[in-house]
Design a protein around this motif. Structure first.
Motif, PDB file in Angstrom:
ATOM      1  N   ALA A  52      26.715  -0.734 -52.814  1.00 52.77           N
ATOM      2  CA  ALA A  52      26.619  -0.756 -54.277  1.00 52.77           C
ATOM      3  C   ALA A  52      28.011  -0.783 -54.907  1.00 52.77           C
ATOM      4  CB  ALA A  52      25.827   0.460 -54.776  1.00 52.77           C
ATOM      5  N   LEU A  53      28.918   0.055 -54.374  1.00 49.49           N
ATOM      6  CA  LEU A  53      30.253   0.111 -54.968  1.00 49.49           C
ATOM      7  C   LEU A  53      31.003  -1.200 -54.763  1.00 49.49           C
ATOM      8  CD1 LEU A  53      31.235   3.779 -54.094  1.00 49.49           C
ATOM      9  CD2 LEU A  53      30.389   2.837 -56.237  1.00 49.49           C
ATOM     10  N   GLN A  68      29.754  -4.188 -54.280  1.00 46.28           N
ATOM     11  CA  GLN A  68      29.138  -5.224 -55.114  1.00 46.28           C
ATOM     12  C   GLN A  68      29.513  -5.075 -56.591  1.00 46.28           C
ATOM     13  OE1 GLN A  68      27.930  -7.946 -54.352  1.00 46.28           O
ATOM     14  NE2 GLN A  68      26.313  -7.923 -52.829  1.00 46.28           N
ATOM     15  N   SER A  69      29.617  -3.836 -57.051  1.00 53.69           N
ATOM     16  CA  SER A  69      29.881  -3.635 -58.483  1.00 53.69           C
ATOM     17  C   SER A  69      31.350  -3.852 -58.832  1.00 53.69           C
ATOM     18  CB  SER A  69      29.438  -2.239 -58.919  1.00 53.69           C
ATOM     19  OG  SER A  69      30.399  -1.281 -58.559  1.00 53.69           O
ATOM     20  N   VAL A  70      32.223  -3.731 -57.836  1.00 56.97           N
ATOM     21  CA  VAL A  70      33.654  -3.913 -58.127  1.00 56.97           C
ATOM     22  C   VAL A  70      34.115  -5.323 -57.759  1.00 56.97           C
ATOM     23  CG1 VAL A  70      35.985  -3.103 -57.581  1.00 56.97           C
ATOM     24  CG2 VAL A  70      34.143  -1.457 -57.842  1.00 56.97           C
TER      25      VAL A  70
END
Lengths: 257, 257
Positions: free
Chosen positions: B247-248, B250-252
């Motif tokens: 998740a991290l 992908q979000s960054v």
């Protein structure tokens, strides 16, 4: 590192010299299953007093007791973050509760939405999952699992200062959305530096597999506290979305810095 | 939205008018379990040609066929992100593969480390989990699950340009670490604006429950491609860490913008 291999959640107060009586189940686990003897070390926490190194003082078949020796870790409170989710299949609901406890949610609220399949949950079983997750993962805090409540009723009394990270099909990415919301907070000069300021009270809202109804969506969009964000271009299962949202919130506004 | 309720992964090429023969298992599922009749719509994808609306042309007990009518979604490739993890208990390993497929990993590599318990994995079963996750979640791409390989051997031939997000007990938060690493990329003007540039090839490395050995840690710290980051102050289970890291990233750096 302590030589104690076992971490146990107890209800009693913990302090130096404090005796800790055991329930029958705890005694069975420590003495019947784990075969601990008098003097054996155990780590205890109660969600309020941090973690304590204790020693077995009294071994019994139906009970027994420990005594607290020294604090081995202070209480680590999570940020003021609630997780609201619509319960799904049993295994995946258990999983969400376990992950929320591990990742640092302060409170877990199963909510009933228009398209939620579950009519009821076993609150005691879910609470036990949260305790077990804290035992396994070195946590000193255990989030409370609330009883199932209708989303509408929860929103009726929603606190004015608690923002809601609403994971919908918004066009705004979660990171950008959270940063913008934090920056726009009332009288709060939040910088794009993680942990620069107390983000205040928040909640994450994860929908059921069927999504939110039109009426629910309209209501959420009208609420000033709601920050709609996207969790990427793929359709995520509810349990995946819960873990992803917790990770993103923690990394942008929480204590994962 | 299509009226087709069923999404099916097939091996065959997909294109307008293309007939698609079914295996015995697929025929059993479509006709025996789901009771589809001639003319019924099904969504097909093969990981290469996007998603196609097809119709049943031939119903049989041991086979049958469909014909592709029209493309209903283009192929959506994930970013060039690999997930390396040390296999753990069966259910949690299955879970990691399911989540990686949902969240957009391009390749899944089970690795054997010094403290990995598993000697072997069922690659075919894990690959089937990835296919099922893609079927359920509307994905048009299926990540390849590689065979179990020793971490040391994998690192011996590690590509110079593929960075590794190493989730250890670093003091650097994942978001800050990823942004800094991206900014420091060779000849790449990455801004703190997600998706501003192609982040290039990456991999996430999640350790086993016992952590990495001293030798493994020393080796990873010496590699220029390695970016050590923290996933917060709590101890996360390996499956939680995998989902949080995906998740991290992908979000960054990825496509969750």
């Amino acid at each position: 590192m302590s030589d104690a291999k076992i971490r146990l959640y107890v209800d009693q107060p913990l302090a130096g010299g404090q005796p800790v009586p055991l329930t029958q189940d705890q005694a069975h686990y420590l003495f019947g299953v784990m075969r601990l003897a008098r003097g054996a070390p155990v780590l205890l926490f109660n969600g309020r007093d941090g973690e304590w190194r204790a020693e077995v003082t009294d071994v019994g078949k139906r009970g027994g007791s420990l005594v607290c020796v020294a604090q081995s870790a202070p209480l680590m409170m999570p940020p003021d973050l609630w997780l609201m989710f619509a319960p799904i299949k049993k295994a995946r609901t258990d999983f969400i509760v376990e992950k929320a406890a591990e990742m640092g949610a302060a409170r877990i609220l199963p909510v009933q939405t228009r398209f939620t399949n579950s009519e009821r949950i076993r609150q005691d079983r879910l609470q036990a999952h949260a305790v077990e997750a804290a035992e396994q993962c070195g946590g000193t805090f255990v989030p409370e699992v609330a009883d199932l409540e209708p989303l509408d009723r929860l929103l009726d009394g929603w606190p004015a200062d608690r923002r809601i990270m609403w994971c919908d099909e918004s066009l705004v990415g979660a990171r950008a959305g959270l940063l913008a919301a934090a920056g726009a907070g009332p009288a709060r000069g939040f910088e794009d530096a993680p942990g620069a300021a107390d983000p205040g009270p928040w909640a994450i809202l994860i929908g059921p597999e069927g999504g939110f109804s039109d009426a629910e969506q309209a209501r959420l969009r009208r609420m000033a506290q709601v920050v709609p964000v996207s969790l990427g271009p793929r359709i995520l299962r509810a349990d995946t979305a819960a873990v992803a949202a917790l990770a993103l919130w923690q990394s942008v506004l929480g204590d994962w810095v």
